[in-house]
Design a protein around this motif. Sequence first.
Motif, PDB file in Angstrom:
ATOM      1  N   ARG A   1      43.660  60.799  32.872  1.00 27.30           N
ATOM      2  CA  ARG A   1      44.501  60.350  32.029  1.00 27.30           C
ATOM      3  C   ARG A   1      45.334  59.261  32.306  1.00 27.30           C
ATOM      4  O   ARG A   1      45.581  58.215  31.360  1.00 27.30           O
ATOM      5  N   SER A   2      45.537  58.894  33.596  1.00 29.30           N
ATOM      6  CA  SER A   2      46.151  57.724  33.846  1.00 29.30           C
ATOM      7  C   SER A   2      45.249  56.373  33.374  1.00 29.30           C
ATOM      8  O   SER A   2      45.909  55.422  32.783  1.00 29.30           O
TER       9      SER A   2
ATOM     10  N   SER B   1      45.168  56.008  29.796  1.00 29.18           N
ATOM     11  CA  SER B   1      46.644  55.481  29.474  1.00 29.18           C
ATOM     12  C   SER B   1      46.408  53.846  29.690  1.00 29.18           C
ATOM     13  O   SER B   1      46.904  53.309  28.670  1.00 29.18           O
TER      14      SER B   1
ATOM     15  N   ALA C   1      44.140  59.936  22.426  1.00 31.70           N
ATOM     16  CA  ALA C   1      44.292  58.432  22.459  1.00 31.70           C
ATOM     17  C   ALA C   1      43.911  57.586  21.139  1.00 31.70           C
ATOM     18  O   ALA C   1      44.138  56.472  20.979  1.00 31.70           O
TER      19      ALA C   1
END
Length: 712
Positions: free
Chosen positions: A247-248, A251, A281
């Motif tokens: 997820r990082s 992002s 996203a």
Amino acid sequence: CIGTHANAHRPASFCITGKLRTGDNLLVVVINTGMHSLSEKSATDFDRSEISRLVKRHWMRKPQYQAGWDWNARLVNVGIIEDVRLTWCPGPRLQQLSVVAIPAADLSTADVRVRFVVENTTGKNASVTLCARIQETGQARETTVTCPVGTSVHDLNIPLKAPRLWWPRGQGEQALYRLEASLVCGTDRQSITRHFGVRRVEVDQSPHPDGGRYFVLKINNRPVFCKGGNWAPADLLYGTVTKERYRSLVSRATEAGFNTLRVWGGGPFAAQDLCDACDEAGIMIWHDFLFACSKYPGDDPDFLNEVRQETSWAVRNMAHHPCLVVWCGNNEVEWGDWDWGYGTFGQTFPHHALFHREIPIIVQAENPAVFYWPSSPFSPDHKRPNDPTVGDQHPWTVSIGQSAADWWVYRTLKDRFPNEGGMLGTSTMATLRQFLPESERHLLSATWRHHDNSIGWMPAKTGELSRTMETVKFWTGQDPLKMRWDDYAFASALLQAEGLQEYAANYRRRMFSSASAIFWSFNDSWPVTHGWTILDYYGRKKLSFHPVRRAYQPVAAFVVEDGDKVEVYGVNDSPKAWHGRLRYGLFRLAGGFPMDKAIDVSLPANESVKLASWSRKEWESAGPNATGAFALLEDKSGALSQHRLFIRRFKDLKFAAPRIHLKLDRNVLTVTSPVFTWGVCLDVDGDLPLADNSFDQLPGIPNRLAWSRACR
């Protein structure tokens, strides 16, 4: 022995009915690299490289990058990737669930196909009830079927009227539905939940007016320009990557302005956690199947059978993800068939049917809502795979080919869909200090070379320095071996940013004649000295990160050289028109603007528009000190996009001594300078949450950045 398994790309499942004893049972798993079992298999018939002769990766269904790549050390993983579990079922078992949403051409309806893959080990036919329900609409379907002994496939279909659509980032919302599916047999109920999205995928390959064909990805009947990078495995030990790390990274990709990731074919299949993050996203995934840069024994019956199982499992497992828009047969295998001599030794094209028959049949059967492409790069009409006028391209003339150091070559390229090409540059200072011992922080140290890129370390021509050092020498005129290591590292990183900006600017201004600007690559698998990425292994932003982000802004200006003309393009890849003001002209390095014009402009949605143009003669008539051309887009909130063009190398420019002024007013940092300053860097370590970094300071024109306490 309850079974054996030799494929890291699909799970192992064994029936142990009748093999358990009363009381304690001990499960012993014996694991190995797989290399010894291949000792009698041919290597040189498929790949003549030293690594392939040693590892024989083309026979192994393991991530190919583990055998070693220019950007990755050789480390063949051994272990169990995910959880081990014991499952008890009194009847048939729900082995896999696949959800595919197939919208109508006009998007008014969609057919949601829920596919149940059922394994029956009871020894006789069994009756089960299959149920599926969409939470948001309340629609439910169920049916009773007979499951024969073995594995069987059963479908339920649910019609959706006026579905909420999933859009790529920047084009609309990322609508997702929740589906709950169950298999009921007597009192036993097995359930699986999937989140799915509805979007229509196609690729426009209509004739191009300049010859060849377009290659434009369309989502929900709208052409979408693809901006992003290649996804390499996130770690040497790929099984250790956590949900939080995925997820990082996603992002960071959205922060960099991406709407696309190409999952390269030399790694593992994209993890569910990665796909979930991309679904949310709005990051589209082009996903290669897991074959890269080699011939493969597709004519071997055992290998072919294993690939069929692997492919079926993967396509079903990922079918519900709306982010997955393209399945591609492989990375660069077709290119090897045409241009690397694959037909001149060993077995001739033994893999051809894999990518042109076997895999596309499976994709069509298991997920008809995606687009299948045989290889990357690939060209239809029997043209060479990397032909710039059709299909997709890997423009490696720069960095690897004859134009190794000169990224101005990018200015002339007209590729239809470039999705692999890039520039090498050093990691951040903090990362270099983290893995380089203090005594080895120089270009020729053993640790530096151990962590270096093999392509970057090799010279492009006999008698030259390495490619990476030659790039610094070519643009700055300095001898890298006489530079301080940190000065060299800064220069290398800043030059990588320049090259990637040229790549993005060239293809974006040609939208949709060129329909992508996807570079190699986004992320690193281990800490490196020179790398292709904009984010290093520890998640730090390299000096190229923000320049790429600026080049990928939805609304951007680009000033370019095209023959004897200098032109300014305004690009708007958002679904709404943009109105503002363009300031453009020429500037002097020591300050001043011999040409400075301003006009009101409108940029239609999803278009690139030529906004201004002047001749090289007009530039030359402005005098020898009119060094650069610039373009600046502004709206009511201020400067939105800034770009500049040089037609002389940095080593040939006479920069004035920088005079940077900083003013912090509450949460805004204003940067000004009376002279032009190249690559103003506020953070060489890449750790601070800056709004911008590595930016040019045009003389007298302020840059205003949001500034928080975390930046101090």
